[in-house]
Design a protein around this motif. Structure first.
Motif, PDB file in Angstrom:
ATOM      1  N   PRO A 131       0.837  -1.041  -0.089  1.00 31.36           N
ATOM      2  CA  PRO A 131      -0.003  -0.007  -0.032  1.00 31.36           C
ATOM      3  C   PRO A 131       0.766   1.176  -0.231  1.00 31.36           C
ATOM      4  CG  PRO A 131      -0.834  -1.638   1.869  1.00 31.36           C
ATOM      5  CD  PRO A 131       0.558  -2.079   1.078  1.00 31.36           C
ATOM      6  N   ALA A 132       2.194   1.169   0.334  1.00 31.58           N
ATOM      7  CA  ALA A 132       3.036   2.443   0.454  1.00 31.58           C
ATOM      8  C   ALA A 132       3.444   2.535  -0.960  1.00 31.58           C
ATOM      9  CB  ALA A 132       4.016   2.216   1.502  1.00 31.58           C
ATOM     10  N   LYS A 133       3.350   2.027  -2.036  1.00 30.99           N
ATOM     11  CA  LYS A 133       3.652   1.960  -3.156  1.00 30.99           C
ATOM     12  C   LYS A 133       2.674   2.374  -4.116  1.00 30.99           C
ATOM     13  CE  LYS A 133       8.039  -0.212  -2.735  1.00 30.99           C
ATOM     14  NZ  LYS A 133       8.813  -1.499  -3.395  1.00 30.99           N
ATOM     15  N   PRO A 134       2.825   3.250  -5.230  1.00 31.93           N
ATOM     16  CA  PRO A 134       2.015   3.459  -6.240  1.00 31.93           C
ATOM     17  C   PRO A 134       1.381   2.104  -7.166  1.00 31.93           C
ATOM     18  CG  PRO A 134       3.876   4.179  -7.018  1.00 31.93           C
ATOM     19  CD  PRO A 134       3.982   3.928  -5.660  1.00 31.93           C
ATOM     20  N   LEU A 135       0.162   2.086  -7.465  1.00 28.90           N
ATOM     21  CA  LEU A 135      -0.256   1.155  -8.539  1.00 28.90           C
ATOM     22  C   LEU A 135       0.611   1.165  -9.732  1.00 28.90           C
ATOM     23  CD1 LEU A 135      -2.763  -0.741  -9.155  1.00 28.90           C
ATOM     24  CD2 LEU A 135      -3.654   1.210 -10.476  1.00 28.90           C
ATOM     25  N   SER A 136       0.843  -0.336  -9.917  1.00 28.70           N
ATOM     26  CA  SER A 136       2.052  -0.686 -11.083  1.00 28.70           C
ATOM     27  C   SER A 136       1.686  -1.994 -11.598  1.00 28.70           C
ATOM     28  CB  SER A 136       3.278  -0.603 -10.666  1.00 28.70           C
ATOM     29  OG  SER A 136       3.744  -1.500  -9.618  1.00 28.70           O
TER      30      SER A 136
END
Length: 273
Positions: A131-136
């Protein structure tokens, strides 16, 4: 069946979106139901269920019972936003397996039900793996969803007395993502095809060399006392026709009373049109 489902469920979305496109004068963005069925982002997703390997696998009956129970539980948990369109057991290959197709959807900001995977999974409460990283591509809700489905399938299999390896593997290669495995297989196939191509190219090259050797004109023998190319050719012709005899010393000497120019004239008279 799939087209019928899409038409009954998504026609309102398609028509409304096309109207919005017309209002902003971008009708080139208009889509149809067949467009939704063929687009990578909105087409049905297919899952293949297979328990075991080519050498060791569950029976068709066990597979059918497990997947039937799995699909029922799948519909109960995710049916509001993931719709099973069709599925079938295949026994025409070495290992029994089941093909199942489904589509993700949820309401858009206009209140229209539209096929959209990520939004549907978000509506079902699935979080990003990190959740800490953007959608990819490597951090999306589909990864979390697949893990949940896999866990559910394993639990059902255990209830049927089957123990499955719970670590996801592709082609018995651990720690490889599915796409990485596919790329590796494609590279292997390409290398094999390239090897065959190189072998064929070598054979063609050998054949061309052979043809060149066969079709190349024979080199005329050298005459020690002849420098003129035409005279050399005429002398060789005269010897081949039996008019002159080859001399041991390699010189060109017509028989007594026959001048060299007569040999050339005779050669021209016979060979030239």
């Amino acid at each position: 069946m799939e087209r019928q489902f899409y038409e009954s469920r998504y026609s309102n979305f398609v028509e409304s979106q096309n109207e919005r496109n017309a209002k902003i004068r971008h009708t080139e963005r208009n889509r149809s139901i067949p467009d939704l069925l063929s687009s990578r982002k909105t087409c049905p997703e297919e899952t293949i269920y297979q328990l075991g390997t080519l050498d060791e696998h569950a029976s068709a009956e066990d597979l059918l019972n497990i997947v039937t129970e799995f699909i029922e539980e799948f519909k109960a948990k995710f049916g509001n936003h993931v719709h099973v369109l069709d599925w079938a057991l295949h026994l025409d290959e070495s290992t029994p397996h089941i093909h199942e197709r489904h589509v993700f959807d949820c309401e858009n900001k206009y209140g229209e039900v539209a096929p959209q995977q990520e939004k549907a999974l978000e509506a079902l409460g699935f979080e990003l793996p990190d959740p800490a990283k953007p959608l990819s591509r490597r951090n999306n809700r589909k990864i979390t969803f697949d893990a949940a489905c896999r866990k559910m399938l394993f639990e059902i299999a255990k209830r049927h007395g089957l123990e499955l390896e719970e670590e996801a593997e592709y082609g018995n290669r651990k720690y490889l993502e599915k796409q990485d495995f596919i790329l590796a297989k494609q590279k292997e196939q390409f290398a094999a095809q390239q090897s065959k191509l190189d072998e064929l190219t070598l054979k063609v090259s050998d054949m061309e060399t052979l043809l060149e050797n066969v079709s190349a004109p024979a080199t005329l023998p050298a005459f020690a006392d002849v420098a003129d190319p035409e005279l050399t050719q005429a002398a060789q012709w005269a010897i081949e026709q039996g008019y002159l005899k080859a001399r041991a010393d390699g010189s060109f000497k017509p028989d007594k009373g026959v001048a060299k120019w007569r040999v050339i004239r005779g050669y021209r008279a016979v060979t030239e049109p």
